[in-house]
Design a protein around this motif. Structure first.
Motif, PDB file in Angstrom:
ATOM      1  N   LEU A 156     -54.378   5.115  25.146  1.00  0.00           N
ATOM      2  CA  LEU A 156     -54.658   6.233  23.930  1.00  0.00           C
ATOM      3  C   LEU A 156     -55.898   6.181  23.595  1.00  0.00           C
ATOM      4  CD1 LEU A 156     -51.549   4.593  21.975  1.00  0.00           C
ATOM      5  CD2 LEU A 156     -51.618   6.713  23.058  1.00  0.00           C
ATOM      6  N   GLN A 185     -45.948   8.706  23.917  1.00  0.00           N
ATOM      7  CA  GLN A 185     -47.283   8.702  24.928  1.00  0.00           C
ATOM      8  C   GLN A 185     -47.357   7.288  25.740  1.00  0.00           C
ATOM      9  OE1 GLN A 185     -50.500  10.234  22.338  1.00  0.00           O
ATOM     10  NE2 GLN A 185     -51.207  10.790  24.448  1.00  0.00           N
ATOM     11  N   ILE A 186     -46.872   6.329  24.972  1.00  0.00           N
ATOM     12  CA  ILE A 186     -46.977   4.884  25.849  1.00  0.00           C
ATOM     13  C   ILE A 186     -45.580   4.399  26.461  1.00  0.00           C
ATOM     14  CG2 ILE A 186     -48.741   3.994  24.265  1.00  0.00           C
ATOM     15  CD1 ILE A 186     -46.682   2.610  22.439  1.00  0.00           C
ATOM     16  N   ARG A 205     -30.938  16.911  17.609  1.00  0.00           N
ATOM     17  CA  ARG A 205     -31.489  16.352  16.455  1.00  0.00           C
ATOM     18  C   ARG A 205     -31.730  17.665  15.589  1.00  0.00           C
ATOM     19  NH1 ARG A 205     -36.869  15.533  15.403  1.00  0.00           N
ATOM     20  NH2 ARG A 205     -38.192  16.018  17.154  1.00  0.00           N
ATOM     21  N   ALA A 231     -44.860  -1.080  23.528  1.00  0.00           N
ATOM     22  CA  ALA A 231     -45.621  -1.430  22.447  1.00  0.00           C
ATOM     23  C   ALA A 231     -45.129  -0.856  21.081  1.00  0.00           C
ATOM     24  CB  ALA A 231     -47.000  -0.782  22.642  1.00  0.00           C
ATOM     25  N   GLN A 281     -45.799   7.321  20.013  1.00  0.00           N
ATOM     26  CA  GLN A 281     -44.789   6.402  20.644  1.00  0.00           C
ATOM     27  C   GLN A 281     -44.380   6.940  22.076  1.00  0.00           C
ATOM     28  OE1 GLN A 281     -43.798   3.403  18.817  1.00  0.00           O
ATOM     29  NE2 GLN A 281     -42.934   2.906  20.931  1.00  0.00           N
ATOM     30  N   ARG A 320     -57.158  10.901  22.392  1.00  0.00           N
ATOM     31  CA  ARG A 320     -58.436  10.682  21.841  1.00  0.00           C
ATOM     32  C   ARG A 320     -59.425  10.238  22.594  1.00  0.00           C
ATOM     33  NH1 ARG A 320     -56.405   7.058  17.161  1.00  0.00           N
ATOM     34  NH2 ARG A 320     -55.214   5.912  18.877  1.00  0.00           N
ATOM     35  N   VAL A 330     -38.395   9.405  14.307  1.00  0.00           N
ATOM     36  CA  VAL A 330     -38.382  10.728  14.372  1.00  0.00           C
ATOM     37  C   VAL A 330     -37.052  11.109  13.599  1.00  0.00           C
ATOM     38  CG1 VAL A 330     -37.048  10.560  16.554  1.00  0.00           C
ATOM     39  CG2 VAL A 330     -38.094  12.535  16.116  1.00  0.00           C
ATOM     40  N   SER A 337     -46.912  11.649  12.254  1.00  0.00           N
ATOM     41  CA  SER A 337     -46.015  10.293  12.043  1.00  0.00           C
ATOM     42  C   SER A 337     -46.416   9.277  12.886  1.00  0.00           C
ATOM     43  CB  SER A 337     -44.631  10.754  11.965  1.00  0.00           C
ATOM     44  OG  SER A 337     -44.210  11.062  13.076  1.00  0.00           O
ATOM     45  N   GLY A 338     -46.908   9.535  14.174  1.00  0.00           N
ATOM     46  CA  GLY A 338     -46.877   8.769  15.486  1.00  0.00           C
ATOM     47  C   GLY A 338     -45.824   8.762  16.416  1.00  0.00           C
ATOM     48  N   TRP A 339     -44.986   9.562  16.115  1.00  0.00           N
ATOM     49  CA  TRP A 339     -43.777   9.498  17.104  1.00  0.00           C
ATOM     50  C   TRP A 339     -44.553  10.001  18.312  1.00  0.00           C
ATOM     51  CZ3 TRP A 339     -39.488   7.932  18.421  1.00  0.00           C
ATOM     52  CH2 TRP A 339     -38.509   8.549  19.370  1.00  0.00           C
ATOM     53  N   LEU A 351     -46.573   0.093  17.690  1.00  0.00           N
ATOM     54  CA  LEU A 351     -47.948   0.649  17.142  1.00  0.00           C
ATOM     55  C   LEU A 351     -48.164   0.284  15.589  1.00  0.00           C
ATOM     56  CD1 LEU A 351     -48.604   3.676  19.158  1.00  0.00           C
ATOM     57  CD2 LEU A 351     -49.788   1.499  19.442  1.00  0.00           C
ATOM     58  N   ASP A 356     -48.877   2.362  12.739  1.00  0.00           N
ATOM     59  CA  ASP A 356     -48.199   3.555  12.024  1.00  0.00           C
ATOM     60  C   ASP A 356     -46.983   4.033  12.696  1.00  0.00           C
ATOM     61  OD1 ASP A 356     -49.658   4.516  14.037  1.00  0.00           O
ATOM     62  OD2 ASP A 356     -50.419   6.078  12.625  1.00  0.00           O
ATOM     63  N   GLY A 357     -46.279   4.934  12.051  1.00  0.00           N
ATOM     64  CA  GLY A 357     -45.125   5.532  13.037  1.00  0.00           C
ATOM     65  C   GLY A 357     -43.820   5.468  12.236  1.00  0.00           C
ATOM     66  N   THR A 358     -43.531   6.702  11.814  1.00  0.00           N
ATOM     67  CA  THR A 358     -42.255   6.644  11.184  1.00  0.00           C
ATOM     68  C   THR A 358     -41.398   7.260  12.228  1.00  0.00           C
ATOM     69  OG1 THR A 358     -43.067   8.594  10.171  1.00  0.00           O
ATOM     70  CG2 THR A 358     -42.663   7.180   8.526  1.00  0.00           C
ATOM     71  N   ILE A 371     -37.597  -0.262  20.215  1.00  0.00           N
ATOM     72  CA  ILE A 371     -37.999   0.907  21.087  1.00  0.00           C
ATOM     73  C   ILE A 371     -39.331   0.078  21.897  1.00  0.00           C
ATOM     74  CG2 ILE A 371     -39.607   2.992  20.875  1.00  0.00           C
ATOM     75  CD1 ILE A 371     -38.206   3.857  18.341  1.00  0.00           C
ATOM     76  N   ALA A 372     -39.937  -0.804  21.431  1.00  0.00           N
ATOM     77  CA  ALA A 372     -41.104  -1.364  22.353  1.00  0.00           C
ATOM     78  C   ALA A 372     -40.497  -2.303  23.410  1.00  0.00           C
ATOM     79  CB  ALA A 372     -41.811  -2.234  21.212  1.00  0.00           C
TER      80      ALA A 372
END
Lengths: 293, 247
Positions: free
Chosen positions: A52, B89-90, B11, A78, B87, B246, A86, B82-84, A80, A82-84, A140-141
């Motif tokens: 990333l 991306q990995i 959704r 992974a 998520q 990034r 969806v 939100s980081g979704w 991470l 932060d991350g709410t 999820i990880a």
């Protein structure tokens, strides 16, 4: 084979050096804690490990390949910081969607059971409590049954009970022979859950060893008291003491065994007032380790 | 990728605001305008269409345009923050797949607007089209949403979630009004009429007006829309890459 290899990895953001010349290798199958205070470069290192963040210098290999390749082939999972989640999907839908992206995932029910989500599977993932949402993010990880699981301060939003069950799940996953790297700033978490602890501060590795070795190096507590103008010689020879600091009339002893130190301290005949015994102040311990190196 | 497409569409339909603004609002406006203006006989300036049919295409376009913009713009901005997206991306899902699915999903999500406004027109306003005309209209109006999906993706990649909502709405209403979706272009002042002529929204509705009028749409409509789609698409991909990778 090494699961992870960092060779001379650095990352700068403008004039700020987040990571400086990081060299480390992690064996496949081990559980490793990346321990350090905030701003030590843990999240940046994890970002680079996952592809990333691009390193400014150096090379990173994950199972012998670039991070991008390892991620693309589904060998990495992974959680991470932060991350709410969806909006608009149930727990089961989110987990099953992510699971379907991997070539060789775990069975859905097994993932839900391992993350403690079986009873929440029908709930909307965006309407859960903080601790429950963290469990979904753990699910999820691990959904893709990745060989390398990376967790960046996974227990940050959890209460004590959630933490306990979370680490239980993590150890269960580790027992299947996978490699786990987790970042934390709690020595206890590293101590209880890792085979090996890598301490980072200011973008560098400052200590690396088993939890016991690390505890011995940073000390497990501090003993403070008012010493006034009494002589300070000999304090560093008390049992367990790894460091002595005198600030004005206050003496602070860093110790691996506060009990033994306090007992011996009274036996010296010094007049001890305002005695205070505290657990390890990691931030301070880390900083002293950085100075030593 | 198909699974991701399914998840995205499913959704979105659970989002009541989406259903309300892209389906209920165009239908209500259609019924309102058709009842106010549709009584008059005669045709709408130069198209040869009666008012009820003309308005059907206008409101279908309005709804479809809105669906394509709102399912990309603010949603993408929010997922970025939100980081979704990080998520995703990995996971083995590739970034190009994510953006492709987003665009296709938003095009698919624009279809219901066209269909419900069409149904309202048939059921309440006695609009008659041949099956070929229906098929043509729906197919062209599906393809024609591409530039708007690209525009929404561009907005969502460039600005944060707070700004994405107003920026999307400005694009939405600007394109709708200037594109002649609310009032026929002929009623606009001359300068704006020239602007309208080059807007994707006007050409998008133009596809529909041509088909329901029984003509093959002029190639220029397709070319203008394709031009917008290529330019906005390239900008959107560039902005999306910059936003997710990034340094």
């Amino acid at each position: 084979m090494n699961a992870i290899a960092f060779t001379g990895v650095s990352k700068s953001y403008g004039p700020v050096r987040a990571v400086e010349g990081l060299d480390l290798t992690i064996d496949a199958g081990s559980t490793v804690a990346l321990l350090g205070p905030n701003g030590a470069g843990k999240s940046t290192s994890i970002g680079m490990l996952l592809g990333l963040v691009r390193p400014s210098a150096g090379e990173i290999r994950v199972f012998g390949d670039s991070p991008d390749t390892a991620v693309k082939q589904g060998r990495v999972g992974a959680m991470l910081q932060d991350g709410t989640l969806v909006p608009g999907l149930t727990v089961r839908e989110v987990v099953s969607f992510i699971r379907g992206l991997y070539p060789d995932p775990m069975p859905l029910e097994e993932i839900l059971a391992l993350a403690g989500l079986t009873d929440l599977a029908g709930r909307r993932a965006d309407r859960l409590s903080g601790g429950q949402a963290q469990r979904v993010r753990f699910a999820i990880a691990i959904a893709g049954a990745p060989r390398l699981l990376v967790l960046d301060e996974p227990t940050a939003a959890m209460d004590v009970e959630s933490r306990r069950s979370f680490w239980g799940s993590m150890r269960e996953y580790a027992a299947t022979g996978r490699t786990i790297l987790f970042a934390t700033h709690y020595l206890e978490e590293a101590d209880e859950n890792a085979d090996r602890v890598i301490v980072v501060a200011r973008g560098r590795v400052v200590a690396d060893g088993t939890p016991n070795e690390i505890k011995a190096a940073v000390g497990t507590g501090t003993v403070r008291f008012t010493i006034g103008d009494q002589p300070t010689a000999g304090l560093d020879a008390l049992p367990g003491v790894t460091g002595v600091e005198i600030r004005g009339s206050v003496a602070q002893l860093r110790t691996t065994s506060p009990d033994a130190t306090v007992q011996a301290l009274y036996a010296t005949g010094l007049r001890v007032t305002d005695l205070e015994v505290r657990g390890a102040d990691l931030e301070e311990a880390f900083l002293s380790l950085t100075h030593d190196n | 990728m198909l699974r991701y497409l399914g998840v995205e569409i499913r959704r979105t339909f659970r989002d009541r605001r989406f259903v309300f603004f892209t389906m209920a609002v165009p239908v209500v406006f259609y019924l309102l305008w058709a009842n106010v203006f549709g009584k008059a006989d005669g045709t709408v300036g130069g198209t040869g269409l009666n008012t009820r049919t003309y308005l059907m295409v206008s409101m279908a376009s309005y709804g479809a345009l809105g669906a394509a913009l709102t399912t990309t713009g603010s949603r993408l901005a929010a997922e970025r923050q939100s980081g979704w997206l990080r998520q995703l991306q990995i996971t083995p899902l590739r970034p190009w797949a994510v953006i492709t699915v987003k665009i296709i999903a938003s095009m698919c999500l624009a279809l219901p607007s066209v269909i419900v406004v069409g149904l309202a027109a048939v059921l309440t306003q006695h609009v008659h089209l041949s099956p070929a005309e229906w098929g043509g209209m729906i197919a062209l109006m599906w393809l024609g949403t591409l530039p708007f999906a690209a525009l929404g993706t561009l907005v969502g990649s460039l600005v944060g979630p707070d700004a994405a909502q107003p920026v999307t709405l400005i694009c939405y209403f600007g394109l709708s009004i200037l594109g002649g979706l609310w009032m026929p272009v002929q009623t606009l002042p001359a300068t704006l009429r020239h602007v309208a002529h080059w807007l994707p929204s006007n050409r998008f509705a133009g596809l529909g007006w041509s088909v329901v009028g029984g003509h093959v749409p002029p190639a220029s409509d397709g070319l203008v829309l394709a031009g917008w789609a290529i330019v906005l698409g390239a900008l959107a991909i560039g902005a999306y890459r910059r936003a997710t990778v990034r340094g």
